[in-house]
Design an enzyme around this catalytic site. Structure first.
Site, PDB file in Angstrom:
ATOM      1  N   HIS A 144     -28.515  30.482 -48.812  1.00 50.01           N
ATOM      2  CA  HIS A 144     -29.526  31.203 -48.765  1.00 50.01           C
ATOM      3  C   HIS A 144     -29.978  32.317 -47.547  1.00 50.01           C
ATOM      4  O   HIS A 144     -28.991  32.237 -46.978  1.00 50.01           O
ATOM      5  CB  HIS A 144     -30.700  30.380 -49.134  1.00 50.01           C
ATOM      6  CG  HIS A 144     -31.252  29.265 -47.974  1.00 50.01           C
ATOM      7  ND1 HIS A 144     -30.517  28.452 -47.884  1.00 50.01           N
ATOM      8  CD2 HIS A 144     -32.206  29.164 -47.079  1.00 50.01           C
ATOM      9  CE1 HIS A 144     -30.788  27.521 -46.653  1.00 50.01           C
ATOM     10  NE2 HIS A 144     -32.137  28.116 -46.254  1.00 50.01           N
ATOM     11  N   HIS A 162     -32.191  32.561 -45.214  1.00 51.09           N
ATOM     12  CA  HIS A 162     -32.729  32.119 -43.715  1.00 51.09           C
ATOM     13  C   HIS A 162     -31.663  32.287 -42.610  1.00 51.09           C
ATOM     14  O   HIS A 162     -30.873  31.993 -42.699  1.00 51.09           O
ATOM     15  CB  HIS A 162     -33.395  30.720 -44.108  1.00 51.09           C
ATOM     16  CG  HIS A 162     -34.602  30.556 -44.717  1.00 51.09           C
ATOM     17  ND1 HIS A 162     -35.170  29.372 -45.061  1.00 51.09           N
ATOM     18  CD2 HIS A 162     -35.439  31.493 -45.245  1.00 51.09           C
ATOM     19  CE1 HIS A 162     -36.250  29.438 -45.827  1.00 51.09           C
ATOM     20  NE2 HIS A 162     -36.297  30.730 -45.881  1.00 51.09           N
ATOM     21  N   ASP A 190     -31.438  30.585 -39.966  1.00 50.42           N
ATOM     22  CA  ASP A 190     -30.622  29.537 -39.334  1.00 50.42           C
ATOM     23  C   ASP A 190     -29.501  29.019 -40.386  1.00 50.42           C
ATOM     24  O   ASP A 190     -28.856  28.052 -40.211  1.00 50.42           O
ATOM     25  CB  ASP A 190     -31.624  28.347 -39.365  1.00 50.42           C
ATOM     26  CG  ASP A 190     -31.988  27.838 -40.447  1.00 50.42           C
ATOM     27  OD1 ASP A 190     -32.383  28.521 -41.298  1.00 50.42           O
ATOM     28  OD2 ASP A 190     -32.306  26.537 -40.631  1.00 50.42           O
ATOM     29  N   HIS A 191     -29.175  29.860 -41.594  1.00 47.02           N
ATOM     30  CA  HIS A 191     -28.043  29.559 -42.345  1.00 47.02           C
ATOM     31  C   HIS A 191     -27.122  31.135 -42.093  1.00 47.02           C
ATOM     32  O   HIS A 191     -26.093  31.031 -42.877  1.00 47.02           O
ATOM     33  CB  HIS A 191     -28.529  29.483 -43.571  1.00 47.02           C
ATOM     34  CG  HIS A 191     -28.957  28.117 -43.772  1.00 47.02           C
ATOM     35  ND1 HIS A 191     -28.413  26.831 -44.289  1.00 47.02           N
ATOM     36  CD2 HIS A 191     -30.260  27.484 -43.261  1.00 47.02           C
ATOM     37  CE1 HIS A 191     -29.327  25.876 -44.241  1.00 47.02           C
ATOM     38  NE2 HIS A 191     -30.233  26.206 -43.639  1.00 47.02           N
ATOM     39  N   HIS A 244     -28.838  20.450 -42.668  1.00 48.59           N
ATOM     40  CA  HIS A 244     -29.565  20.047 -41.584  1.00 48.59           C
ATOM     41  C   HIS A 244     -29.552  18.405 -41.633  1.00 48.59           C
ATOM     42  O   HIS A 244     -28.952  17.756 -42.491  1.00 48.59           O
ATOM     43  CB  HIS A 244     -30.921  20.027 -41.381  1.00 48.59           C
ATOM     44  CG  HIS A 244     -31.413  21.715 -41.818  1.00 48.59           C
ATOM     45  ND1 HIS A 244     -31.646  22.262 -40.319  1.00 48.59           N
ATOM     46  CD2 HIS A 244     -31.564  22.401 -42.709  1.00 48.59           C
ATOM     47  CE1 HIS A 244     -31.762  23.396 -40.569  1.00 48.59           C
ATOM     48  NE2 HIS A 244     -31.883  23.852 -42.071  1.00 48.59           N
ATOM     49  N   ASP A 287     -30.551  23.742 -48.184  1.00 47.18           N
ATOM     50  CA  ASP A 287     -31.743  23.348 -48.015  1.00 47.18           C
ATOM     51  C   ASP A 287     -32.417  23.014 -49.412  1.00 47.18           C
ATOM     52  O   ASP A 287     -33.827  22.825 -49.056  1.00 47.18           O
ATOM     53  CB  ASP A 287     -32.893  24.427 -47.078  1.00 47.18           C
ATOM     54  CG  ASP A 287     -32.160  24.379 -45.781  1.00 47.18           C
ATOM     55  OD1 ASP A 287     -31.192  23.737 -45.329  1.00 47.18           O
ATOM     56  OD2 ASP A 287     -32.987  25.274 -44.817  1.00 47.18           O
ATOM     57  N   HIS A 346     -36.784  26.117 -52.632  1.00 43.02           N
ATOM     58  CA  HIS A 346     -36.841  26.258 -51.216  1.00 43.02           C
ATOM     59  C   HIS A 346     -36.955  27.978 -50.812  1.00 43.02           C
ATOM     60  O   HIS A 346     -37.928  28.404 -50.023  1.00 43.02           O
ATOM     61  CB  HIS A 346     -35.350  26.038 -50.332  1.00 43.02           C
ATOM     62  CG  HIS A 346     -35.583  26.129 -48.955  1.00 43.02           C
ATOM     63  ND1 HIS A 346     -36.573  25.183 -47.903  1.00 43.02           N
ATOM     64  CD2 HIS A 346     -34.775  26.658 -47.818  1.00 43.02           C
ATOM     65  CE1 HIS A 346     -36.302  25.727 -46.852  1.00 43.02           C
ATOM     66  NE2 HIS A 346     -35.352  26.567 -46.844  1.00 43.02           N
TER      67      HIS A 346
END
Length: 329
Positions: free
Chosen positions: A129, A131, A133-134, A244, A206, A187
Site C-alpha cells: 500500500h 503509506h 512507512d512502506h 510491523h 498492514d 486499512h
C-alpha cells in the site's frame, strides 16, 4: 511507463533478477538469526530439515546490523530487514536465478546494506500500500538499482515511482514462483496482499498482523472483514509476513478481551519470551492466528461478551467493536 498485467495464465509476467547469495549458511525449513558485529550467534529454530552445514556462520557474524533470515522454502529465500522503529521489509531471493525483490521498503539504507553485503542487485520493489512507512525507500532504491516498482492499480497515483500495477486476481511469476494478488482494502482503499502459494508465504502489509489487523483509515469494518476472510481462506500452514512488529502489544489487548483462550495464553507467553530477547515474532502462521487473533474470531462469544457485542450482531459489527476497543486500549 506503467504496464498492466493480464490476469490470464498465458500472459503471466516472468521477472528475472540478477545477483548471487553470499554470507549466510541456509537450508530449507530453517530459521536463522545473525546478530550484529561482535555479538554472539544468537538463535536458530529448526522446522523439519536437519542441519546440513554450518561452515558460513562465522562469516555471518561480521554483519553490522541485525538481519534475520525468516524462511527458505524450495528456492525462495525470505530475509527480514528491520526498518524504522518497528517496520519490517522483506528481501526475496530466488536461489536458482539470483532474482531479488523487496517488499515494503520503508527506508532505503537497511535494504542497500543487505544487498551490498551479499553483492546482490535489486530488480523489483513490491508495495502492499501507499503509506510512507512502506514506500519511503522506493525512489532511492529505484535510482540506485533501476528497480521496477510494483503496486496496486488503485494506488497508482500514490505509490512513489510506480512502474507496474497489479489488481485483484492477477497472477504473475517472480522468477519461477507464482504470485497471486489479493485485493485487501480496509486499512487503505488500495491495499493488496502478495501470496506465494509454492512457498506457503503471504505478505499482508498492514491488513493482518499477528494478533491484530490494521486501523481502518480508509475503509469500513465490512471491507476489513472481507479482506481478512480472503486471507483466512488460504491454507492453515501459510506463513504470514506482516509490516510491523506489534505482536507483544497486540497480545495484551487480545488477552484482555479473551482471557480464557488457552492457545492465546501460550502464544502470548512465547511472544513475551521472544521480545525479551529482542527476537522477532514474525512470521506467524494462519493456523495460529485463527486460534488467537481476535479479529479472526469475531464470532467468539467470549469476545462478544467482553465488549458487550450482541449475539445478534454481524461479524462486521463485531469486528468494528473490536477495532474501536483496540484503538482505545
Amino acid at each position: 511507463m506503467m504496464h498492466m498485467l493480464s490476469r490470464t495464465p498465458s500472459a503471466m509476467a516472468s521477472f528475472p533478477r540478477s545477483g548471487t547469495r553470499r554470507g549466510l549458511c541456509l537450508w530449507p525449513g530453517a530459521r536463522q538469526l545473525c546478530l550484529g558485529k561482535n555479538l554472539l550467534y544468537g538463535f536458530m529454530r529448526f522446522f523439519s530439515m536437519p542441519v546440513k552445514s554450518l561452515r558460513e556462520i562465522s562469516r555471518s557474524l561480521g554483519v553490522s546490523h541485525l538481519c534475520i533470515v525468516a524462511k527458505m522454502s524450495s528456492t525462495l529465500q525470505i530475509e527480514m530487514i528491520p526498518c524504522l522503529k518497528d517496520n519490517y521489509a522483506y528481501l526475496l531471493h530466488d536461489a536458482h536465478t539470483g532474482t531479488v525483490g523487496v517488499v515494503d521498503p520503508s527506508e532505503a539504507v537497511p535494504v542497500i546494506d543487505a544487498l551490498t553485503r551479499k553483492n546482490q542487485n535489486l530488480t523489483y520493489i513490491l508495495n502492499t500500500h501507499h503509506h510512507y512507512d512502506h514506500t519511503g525507500g522506493n525512489i532511492e532504491l529505484k535510482e540506485k538499482y533501476g528497480a521496477k516498482v510494483i503496486g496496486s492499480g488503485i494506488d497508482r497515483e500514490r505509490i512513489p515511482g510506480i512502474d507496474m500495477v497489479l489488481n485483484d486476481g492477477d497472477k504473475w511469476m517472480f522468477a519461477g514462483h507464482e504470485v497471486l494478488v489479493i485485493e485487501t482494502p480496509g486499512h487503505t482503499r488500495g491495499h493488496i496482499t502478495f501470496y506465494f502459494p509454492g512457498s506457503q508465504a503471504v505478505f499482508t502489509g498492514d491488513t493482518l498482523f499477528s494478533l491484530s489487523c490494521g486501523k481502518l483509515f480508509e475503509g469500513t469494518p465490512e471491507q476489513m472483514l472481507s479482506s481478512l476472510e480472503k486471507i483466512m481462506a488460504l491454507p492453515d500452514d501459510t506463513h504470514i509476513y506482516c509490516g510491523h512488529e506489534y505482536t507483544l502489544s497486540n497480545s495484551k489487548f487480545a488477552l484482555a478481551i479473551e482471557p480464557g483462550n488457552k492457545a492465546l495464553q501460550s502464544y502470548a507467553a512465547h511472544v513475551a519470551h521472544l521480545r525479551n530477547k529482542c527476537l522477532p515474532t514474525i512470521p506467524t502462521t494462519l493456523k495460529k492466528e485463527k486460534l488467537c487473533n481476535p479479529f479472526l474470531r469475531t464470532s467468539s462469544m467470549d469476545i462478544r461478551q467482553s465488549l458487550n457485542v450482541p449475539t445478534s450482531a454481524s461479524n462486521a459489527e463485531a469486528l468494528g467493536a473490536i477495532r474501536r476497543a483496540k484503538d482505545n486500549f
